[in-house]
Design a protein around this motif. Sequence first.
Motif, mmCIF file in Angstrom:
data_model
loop_
_atom_site.group_PDB
_atom_site.id
_atom_site.type_symbol
_atom_site.label_atom_id
_atom_site.label_comp_id
_atom_site.label_asym_id
_atom_site.label_seq_id
_atom_site.Cartn_x
_atom_site.Cartn_y
_atom_site.Cartn_z
ATOM 1 N N PRO A 77 0.791 -1.455 0.140
ATOM 2 C CA PRO A 77 -0.017 0.049 0.023
ATOM 3 C C PRO A 77 0.879 1.255 0.004
ATOM 4 O O PRO A 77 1.585 1.493 0.849
ATOM 5 N N PHE A 78 0.684 2.189 -1.021
ATOM 6 C CA PHE A 78 1.333 3.296 -1.351
ATOM 7 C C PHE A 78 1.490 4.163 0.006
ATOM 8 O O PHE A 78 2.249 4.773 0.599
ATOM 9 N N LYS A 79 0.175 4.474 0.537
ATOM 10 C CA LYS A 79 -0.121 5.523 1.672
ATOM 11 C C LYS A 79 0.480 4.958 2.729
ATOM 12 O O LYS A 79 1.135 5.601 3.672
ATOM 13 N N LYS A 80 0.375 3.493 3.191
ATOM 14 C CA LYS A 80 0.721 3.139 4.507
ATOM 15 C C LYS A 80 2.593 3.357 4.491
ATOM 16 O O LYS A 80 2.958 3.600 5.254
ATOM 17 N N PHE A 81 2.934 2.935 3.130
ATOM 18 C CA PHE A 81 4.350 2.618 3.169
ATOM 19 C C PHE A 81 5.193 4.311 3.256
ATOM 20 O O PHE A 81 6.038 4.552 4.196
ATOM 21 N N MET A 82 4.332 5.105 2.572
ATOM 22 C CA MET A 82 4.866 6.690 2.691
ATOM 23 C C MET A 82 4.454 7.096 4.122
ATOM 24 O O MET A 82 5.365 8.015 4.467
ATOM 25 N N ALA A 83 3.569 6.752 4.639
ATOM 26 C CA ALA A 83 3.463 7.054 6.081
ATOM 27 C C ALA A 83 4.671 6.603 7.068
ATOM 28 O O ALA A 83 4.983 7.307 7.644
ATOM 29 N N MET A 84 5.191 5.211 6.771
ATOM 30 C CA MET A 84 6.399 4.874 7.425
ATOM 31 C C MET A 84 7.484 5.423 7.007
ATOM 32 O O MET A 84 8.159 5.718 7.945
ATOM 33 N N VAL A 85 7.674 6.179 5.983
ATOM 34 C CA VAL A 85 8.968 6.716 5.639
ATOM 35 C C VAL A 85 8.894 8.101 6.120
ATOM 36 O O VAL A 85 9.787 8.589 6.675
ATOM 37 N N LEU A 86 7.476 8.730 6.199
ATOM 38 C CA LEU A 86 7.311 10.063 6.680
ATOM 39 C C LEU A 86 7.831 10.040 8.525
ATOM 40 O O LEU A 86 8.335 10.807 8.807
ATOM 41 N N LYS A 87 7.293 9.034 8.692
ATOM 42 C CA LYS A 87 7.502 8.648 10.268
ATOM 43 C C LYS A 87 9.000 8.540 10.631
ATOM 44 O O LYS A 87 9.253 9.114 11.693
ATOM 45 N N GLU A 88 9.669 7.858 9.837
ATOM 46 C CA GLU A 88 11.204 7.780 9.978
ATOM 47 C C GLU A 88 11.706 9.327 9.944
ATOM 48 O O GLU A 88 12.803 9.529 10.738
ATOM 49 N N SER A 89 11.436 9.882 8.918
ATOM 50 C CA SER A 89 11.943 11.332 8.797
ATOM 51 C C SER A 89 11.767 12.242 9.950
ATOM 52 O O SER A 89 12.451 12.871 10.346
ATOM 53 N N VAL A 90 10.392 12.128 10.368
ATOM 54 C CA VAL A 90 10.379 12.927 11.591
ATOM 55 C C VAL A 90 10.803 12.417 12.959
ATOM 56 O O VAL A 90 11.596 13.219 13.616
ATOM 57 N N TYR A 91 10.969 11.293 12.982
ATOM 58 C CA TYR A 91 11.957 10.673 14.066
ATOM 59 C C TYR A 91 13.718 11.095 14.029
ATOM 60 O O TYR A 91 14.031 11.492 14.999
ATOM 61 N N ASP A 92 13.924 10.899 12.731
ATOM 62 C CA ASP A 92 15.307 11.480 12.474
ATOM 63 C C ASP A 92 15.450 13.001 12.641
ATOM 64 O O ASP A 92 16.542 13.575 13.461
ATOM 65 N N TRP A 93 14.435 13.821 12.319
ATOM 66 C CA TRP A 93 14.434 15.181 12.755
ATOM 67 C C TRP A 93 14.664 15.349 14.215
ATOM 68 O O TRP A 93 15.568 16.238 14.542
ATOM 69 N N TYR A 94 13.701 14.907 14.878
ATOM 70 C CA TYR A 94 13.580 14.950 16.200
ATOM 71 C C TYR A 94 14.997 14.496 16.751
ATOM 72 O O TYR A 94 15.707 15.332 17.744
ATOM 73 N N GLU A 95 15.478 13.547 16.649
ATOM 74 C CA GLU A 95 16.667 13.104 16.952
ATOM 75 C C GLU A 95 17.993 13.944 16.821
ATOM 76 O O GLU A 95 18.737 14.215 17.629
ATOM 77 N N GLN A 96 18.058 14.579 15.789
ATOM 78 C CA GLN A 96 19.161 15.471 15.397
ATOM 79 C C GLN A 96 19.017 16.726 16.034
ATOM 80 O O GLN A 96 19.868 17.550 16.443
ATOM 81 N N ASN A 97 17.623 17.280 16.356
ATOM 82 C CA ASN A 97 17.445 18.483 17.007
ATOM 83 C C ASN A 97 17.083 18.664 18.349
ATOM 84 O O ASN A 97 16.999 19.777 19.132
#
Length: 103
Positions: A77-97
């Motif tokens: 599922p495109f939406k489910k997978f892209m949501a996982m990618v977005l969640k990883e990106s937000v987590y990475d941003w949080y960890e960096q900041n």
Amino acid sequence: RQRQMCIRDRNRTHPSCTRKLPTAEYLLGIIKAIGITQSAFAKRIGVSQPHFTDMLKGRRSYPKHIVLRMEQEFGIPFKKFMAMVLKESVYDWYEQNKNNNNE
């Protein structure tokens, strides 16, 4: 050939460069369930095996057209997978900041 570094941190010290990414675990589970190799999966979605490995390890991003191809070829599922990618990106941003916000 020069290896591309982690897109999250060139020094690979960022936690996301050493942790198992949920998107990678999800895709590897699908590959195992289908019973094909990573190389065959990569070929069917239109990327080389080294390129696919870099995506799994977080060194490369998942372009929309590749994720759409995964949906067409394997029903991911495109939406489910892209949501996982977005969640990883937000987590990475949080960890960096998070240390910058505590100063």
